[in-house]
Design an enzyme around this catalytic site. Structure first.
Site, short mmCIF file in Angstrom:
data_model
loop_
_atom_site.label_atom_id
_atom_site.label_comp_id
_atom_site.label_asym_id
_atom_site.label_seq_id
_atom_site.Cartn_x
_atom_site.Cartn_y
_atom_site.Cartn_z
N CYS A 182 133.62 -50.00 28.93
CA CYS A 182 133.85 -48.63 29.42
C CYS A 182 135.36 -48.42 29.30
CB CYS A 182 133.39 -48.51 30.86
SG CYS A 182 131.62 -48.70 31.08
N PRO A 203 140.88 -44.56 29.45
CA PRO A 203 141.80 -44.20 28.38
C PRO A 203 142.31 -45.37 27.54
CG PRO A 203 142.92 -44.11 30.49
CD PRO A 203 141.48 -44.39 30.79
N CYS A 211 138.36 -49.43 40.66
CA CYS A 211 139.52 -49.00 41.46
C CYS A 211 138.97 -48.29 42.70
CB CYS A 211 140.49 -48.14 40.66
SG CYS A 211 139.75 -46.73 39.84
N ASN A 255 143.95 -48.41 28.58
CA ASN A 255 145.08 -49.26 28.98
C ASN A 255 144.71 -50.74 29.00
OD1 ASN A 255 146.99 -47.17 29.40
ND2 ASN A 255 145.89 -46.63 31.28
N ASP A 278 127.17 -45.10 24.26
CA ASP A 278 126.76 -45.60 25.56
C ASP A 278 126.66 -47.13 25.50
OD1 ASP A 278 125.47 -46.24 27.91
OD2 ASP A 278 124.00 -44.63 27.77
N GLU A 325 133.23 -46.21 24.58
CA GLU A 325 133.47 -45.12 25.53
C GLU A 325 132.44 -44.03 25.31
OE1 GLU A 325 135.29 -44.36 28.28
OE2 GLU A 325 134.27 -42.43 28.14
#
Ligand code: SAM
Length: 298
Positions: A91, A94, A224, A96, A142, A115
């Site tokens: 997944c 962006p 997160c 990083n 997916d 993604e």
């Protein structure tokens, strides 16, 4: 003193992109104008005073440095894929962590960065270009539809799974970590409780899928989020499956004090970060296949 006073400005963390430069060269440039030190546990991470703004600095615009937080960088380091390995970032946007993986692998081996969202997949491609990595294949699709038994994935040895989550560890305004209980569901309104439940079900599904790849030796699940429902509960719910497939939990960054909430046997292997550690609220679980457990907790 009120509890609120414990929220202090966070240092500015930078990750040096070792595909393009070295920490030594970056320090030489930055020390002319800034106070800069190396981080004590994350390699190629530099620490500058809170409020340092480098968004327009040539090191950043040239992709030599990424403005990436320390907790976020601990995720790829926890996975520690070896140069030459085949790796999936499930997944990825962006991106990083994808380009951090490429740097840790010295650009050797290959990374499939998946993604689902079309717009975010474009951002991922931009991040990859900026990093200079040439061993990353981006896939707009997916992850759940990637067939783990397809021979093209038979040699995948590591998976980084950083799926959609509530992001509750990230908001700079958030004060919920100051509440007495980490399990904040009972304080949430009905809408956000339902959202967390939905996210948690998705996270369990996608983590189970990641565990099904036949040659994976190392798998990191990260969020997160500060919610137990997205973190410890997800890990404990897949443990019977993980164990049946030969995985066990290993201890990323053993020197790190803040571990998983003690809600099941083994949660001490998990890692949490928290704004009280000058960071953001991340969660990391590292699964290793028993055969590879010897080097699991470096
Ligand atoms: N690891 C990224 C980084 O560090 O830059 C952040 C990843 S973000 C937390 C989660 C990403 O997963 C989102 O971009 C979301 O669109 C994507 N996603 C959600 N479901 C997915 C799926 N089934 N397959 C692939 N990507 C998915």
């Amino acid at each position: 003193l009120s509890k609120k006073s414990t929220v202090k400005p966070k240092p500015r963390f930078l990750r040096v992109n070792t595909l393009k430069t070295t920490s030594g060269s970056v320090i030489e440039v930055l020390k002319k104008t800034h106070k800069v030190v190396k981080d004590d546990i994350v390699p190629d991470m530099l620490v500058l005073p809170p409020g340092t703004d480098l968004h327009k600095h040539p090191l950043v615009t040239d992709g030599k440095v990424f403005l990436q937080g320390k907790a976020s960088c601990m995720v790829a380091v926890a996975l520690s894929p070896k140069p030459g390995w085949k790796v999936i970032d499930a997944c990825a946007a962006p991106g990083n962590k994808t380009v951090h993986l490429a740097a840790l692998m010295n650009g050797e081996g290959s990374i499939i960065a998946c993604e689902l969202n079309k717009e975010r997949a474009k951002t991922l491609q931009h991040t990859v270009r900026k990093s200079g990595a040439n061993n990353i294949e981006t896939v707009n699709g997916d992850f759940l539809e990637i067939d783990s038994n397809d021979p093209s994935y038979a040699e995948v040895r590591a998976i980084l799974l950083d799926p959609s989550c509530s992001g509750s560890g990230i908001s700079t305004e958030r004060l919920d970590h100051l509440l007495p209980s980490h399990s904040t569901d009972d304080q949430d309104d009905a809408g956000s409780t339902a959202r967390i439940r939905k996210l948690s079900a998705f996270q369990r599904k996608v983590l189970s899928h990641a565990l099904s790849f036949p040659s994976v030796e190392r798998l990191v699940y990260s969020t997160c989020s500060i919610h137990q429902a997205e973190n410890e509960d997800v890990v404990s719910s897949v443990l019977p499956l993980a164990t049946s497939l030969g995985f066990e939990l290993a201890t990323p960054f053993p020197q790190w004090g803040r571990r998983g909430l003690p809600v099941f046997d083994g949660a001490e292997h998990l890692l949490r970060t928290d704004p009280e550690d000058d960071l953001e609220g991340f969660f990391i679980a590292l699964f290793v296949r028993k055969a590879a457990a010897d080097d699991a907790s470096e």
